[in-house]
Design a protein around this motif. Structure first.
Motif, short mmCIF file in Angstrom:
data_model
loop_
_atom_site.label_atom_id
_atom_site.label_comp_id
_atom_site.label_asym_id
_atom_site.label_seq_id
_atom_site.Cartn_x
_atom_site.Cartn_y
_atom_site.Cartn_z
N HIS A 24 0.79 -1.23 0.00
CA HIS A 24 0.00 0.00 0.00
C HIS A 24 0.83 1.28 0.00
O HIS A 24 0.29 2.37 0.15
CB HIS A 24 -0.93 0.01 1.22
N GLY A 25 2.14 1.17 -0.13
CA GLY A 25 2.95 2.37 -0.14
C GLY A 25 2.88 3.14 1.17
O GLY A 25 2.60 4.34 1.18
N LEU A 26 3.12 2.46 2.27
CA LEU A 26 3.02 3.07 3.58
C LEU A 26 4.21 3.99 3.86
O LEU A 26 5.35 3.66 3.54
CB LEU A 26 2.97 1.99 4.67
N THR A 27 3.95 5.12 4.48
CA THR A 27 5.00 6.03 4.92
C THR A 27 4.95 6.11 6.44
O THR A 27 3.90 6.41 7.02
CB THR A 27 4.78 7.44 4.33
N ARG A 28 6.09 5.87 7.07
CA ARG A 28 6.10 5.84 8.53
C ARG A 28 5.99 7.24 9.11
O ARG A 28 6.61 8.19 8.60
CB ARG A 28 7.38 5.15 9.04
N GLY B 148 13.89 -2.68 8.47
CA GLY B 148 13.55 -1.81 9.58
C GLY B 148 12.06 -1.77 9.84
O GLY B 148 11.29 -2.63 9.42
N ALA B 149 11.63 -0.73 10.57
CA ALA B 149 10.22 -0.59 10.90
C ALA B 149 9.45 0.15 9.81
O ALA B 149 8.25 0.36 9.93
CB ALA B 149 10.08 0.15 12.23
N ASP B 150 10.14 0.56 8.74
CA ASP B 150 9.47 1.33 7.69
C ASP B 150 8.57 0.49 6.81
O ASP B 150 7.66 1.03 6.17
CB ASP B 150 10.51 2.02 6.79
N ASN B 151 8.83 -0.81 6.74
CA ASN B 151 8.20 -1.62 5.72
C ASN B 151 7.54 -2.88 6.28
O ASN B 151 8.09 -3.98 6.15
CB ASN B 151 9.23 -2.03 4.66
N PRO B 152 6.38 -2.76 6.91
CA PRO B 152 5.65 -3.99 7.26
C PRO B 152 5.33 -4.75 5.99
O PRO B 152 4.98 -4.16 4.96
CB PRO B 152 4.40 -3.48 7.97
#
Length: 558
Positions: free
Chosen positions: A120-124, A202-206
């Protein structure tokens, strides 16, 4: 001798003709030297069977154990789910107020937890993520994000606290403290050599989301707001649907001379990943629980990794704590949600033999700090780490003179056998194959840290067959992170990314590779490593070599 039968009566005498109904009643009646014989059936526990020093000297065995008439006995922590009703989409639901579980079994088959890939193109953000995709706004239930490869050897899980949005974007708020811990833990800079070595996400990319009814596919389930949702496979019956509810089936502390023979331990869960603290996996069965962090620099300053100062560990579903001379023979550990079997604390001469450990969400067998002269032999451990991909089939940590012999280990998402710092471990004549199926940077057999004070008291890895170590960036026999006083002798390593590794950080010291056969040249040894009389065979030469045939014939189950 006492007898127990699920259809018995606890007010009776516990004889063959008038057996007890429960294990707890038999335990209370037994004294040292007593044999408790269990008749066929499933013993559903309302609470764990707890054994103390007063329960020493007792044998629990299936009726007819060791004969053709042996009966099937199951000790279960599960609850049968009934009252299903079908919805308009072909799924079924059941009201289960108060139910807490992370697994479901339909006619003995593990149902998948409903999941989707996150593309979904998530941005932290400071509190979670934002995305231009509006679909998350239609995800009901207690959604969980999975982070596969936060480090190439790690897989983390964090709960979603809430999802909001408008016609332009969705905002995902993550549960605390897990999310804050994850951001601090998984932020290191790592360089990996070679193609396919993997990345630290890292935590940026579930990588995926689980446990919403919106994610249902055939054979999958979700538990949301006291309702269990399941989409049956074509023609599937729902006569026997079991949700594990207990986290512990047996917890024995300070017992001596106890045996379990011919018993199946099944249907327990492990609920920690569902908590706001999440499951911030680091390595093996260890995870970060909010304590101090450390930064380790290696590879000549080119890489850093953040590690927990002290890891918490996944708990066992069957636990023997500070116990001695416990024998588990001809048993099965299956459909379990944490570590299947854990030997914890000081104890001596405990044995697991002639058994099967399979279909486990986490680790298979753990022998923990303080253990002396424990043995695991002639046991088949397979399909481990079904939910938690960093889990090894077997983990030995802080022990003295542990022997792991003539076992078969296969179908594991990361390491097969892990040995952390200790003394005198012997891994001999095991068959380890089809490991490293999901995560990277591991091996069929993995050893790290100091293993003794000399070659005589150190670890011995001899006569094992390690083959089909699958994902890239792996080593069939992996001596890592300052492994010291290790003898690797007379093993066969075939079809790994690399058979062994010679240079790691901190460096290897007093590690000897002698008389092994592998299918790729490991290169020149650095100071502290001995290579002697090893043979490199490529291609079809493996199948024709008499030394290989001899080692293969001696490895695995007897």
């Amino acid at each position: 001798m006492f007898f127990v039968d699920p259809s018995g009566d606890d007010s009776g005498p516990g004889t063959l003709e008038h057996p007890f109904a429960t294990l707890e009643r038999a335990r209370a009646a037994a004294s040292p030297g007593t044999a408790i014989t269990l008749r066929a059936g499933t013993y559903r526990l309302a609470e764990p069977l707890r054994l103390s020093a007063a329960d020493s000297g007792v044998v629990y065995q299936a009726y007819g154990y060791g004969t053709a008439a042996q009966e099937t006995v199951v000790i279960s922590g599960g609850r049968r789910i009934t009252g299903w009703r079908e919805d308009a989409n072909g799924a079924v639901t059941a009201d289960v107020p108060g139910l807490a579980t992370r697994q479901l079994y339909v006619s003995g088959r593990r149902a998948a937890r409903a999941a989707i890939a996150l593309d979904h193109g998530l941005t932290r953000t400071e509190t979670g993520y934002v995305t231009g995709d509006l679909r998350p706004q239609s995800w009901p239930g207690q959604v969980e994000f999975v982070y596969r490869g936060v480090y190439p050897w790690s897989e983390a899980r964090c709960q979603v606290a809430g999802i909001t949005g408008d016609e332009r974007s969705s905002a995902v708020t993550m549960a605390q403290p897990a999310f804050g811990w994850a951001v601090r833990l998984y932020h290191s800079v790592i360089s990996w050599d070679g193609p396919g070595a993997g990345e630290s996400n890292g935590a940026d990319n579930p990588t995926s989301a689980e446990n919403s009814p919106a994610f249902l596919t055939e054979g999958a389930f979700a538990l949301a707001d006291g309702v269990l949702h399941y989409l049956p496979r074509p023609g599937e019956r729902l006569d026997e649907v079991v949700a594990p509810v207990l986290e512990t089936l047996v917890h024995a502390r300070d017992v001596r001379d106890v045996a379990f023979r011919g018993i199946t331990f099944a249907e327990a869960t492990w609920l920690r990943p569902s908590a706001p603290e999440g499951f911030l996996h680091y390595h093996g069965n260890g995870y970060h629980d909010g304590g101090p962090l450390q930064t380790v620099t290696f590879a000549d300053g080119q890489a850093q990794v953040t590690i927990p100062g002290e890891s918490a560990v996944m708990s066992g579903n069957v636990i023997f704590e500070s116990c001695s001379r416990v024998t588990l023979e001809g048993c099965r550990f299956t459909r379990l949600g944490g570590v299947a079997l854990e030997f914890r604390g000081d104890g001596e001469d405990n044995v697991l033999r002639d058994s099967v450990v399979d279909d486990v969400s986490g680790g298979g067998v753990v022998i923990g700090a303080g253990a002396r002269r424990h043995r695991v032999e002639n046991t088949h451990i397979h399909h481990i780490g079904r939910d938690y991909s960093g889990s090894p089939a077997m983990l030995v940590s802080g022990t003295t003179d542990t022997v792991v012999a003539h076992n078969q280990i296969n179908d594991v998402p990361h390491n097969g056998i892990v040995v952390y710092e200790g003394s005198g471990a012997q891994l001999v004549h095991n068959l380890v194959h089809d490991t490293m199926q999901v995560l990277a940077d591991g091996g069929g057999i993995y050893i790290s840290g100091r293993q003794g004070g000399s070659y005589a008291t150190g670890a011995l890895v001899r006569g094992n067959v390690v083959r089909d170590t699958i994902t890239p960036y792996n080593f069939g026999l992996y001596t890592d992170y300052g492994a010291t006083w290790v003898t690797v002798q007379g093993n066969v390593v075939h079809k790994a990314d690399k058979p062994v590794v010679l240079e790691v950080s901190p460096p290897l010291e007093h590690v000897a590779f002698i008389g092994n056969v592998w299918d790729a040249d490991p290169g020149r040894p650095p100071e502290g490593v001995i290579l002697a009389a090893n043979t490199t065979l490529e291609g079809e030469a493996f199948g024709d070599d008499p030394t290989v045939a001899d080692i293969v014939a001696g490895a695995g189950l007897r």
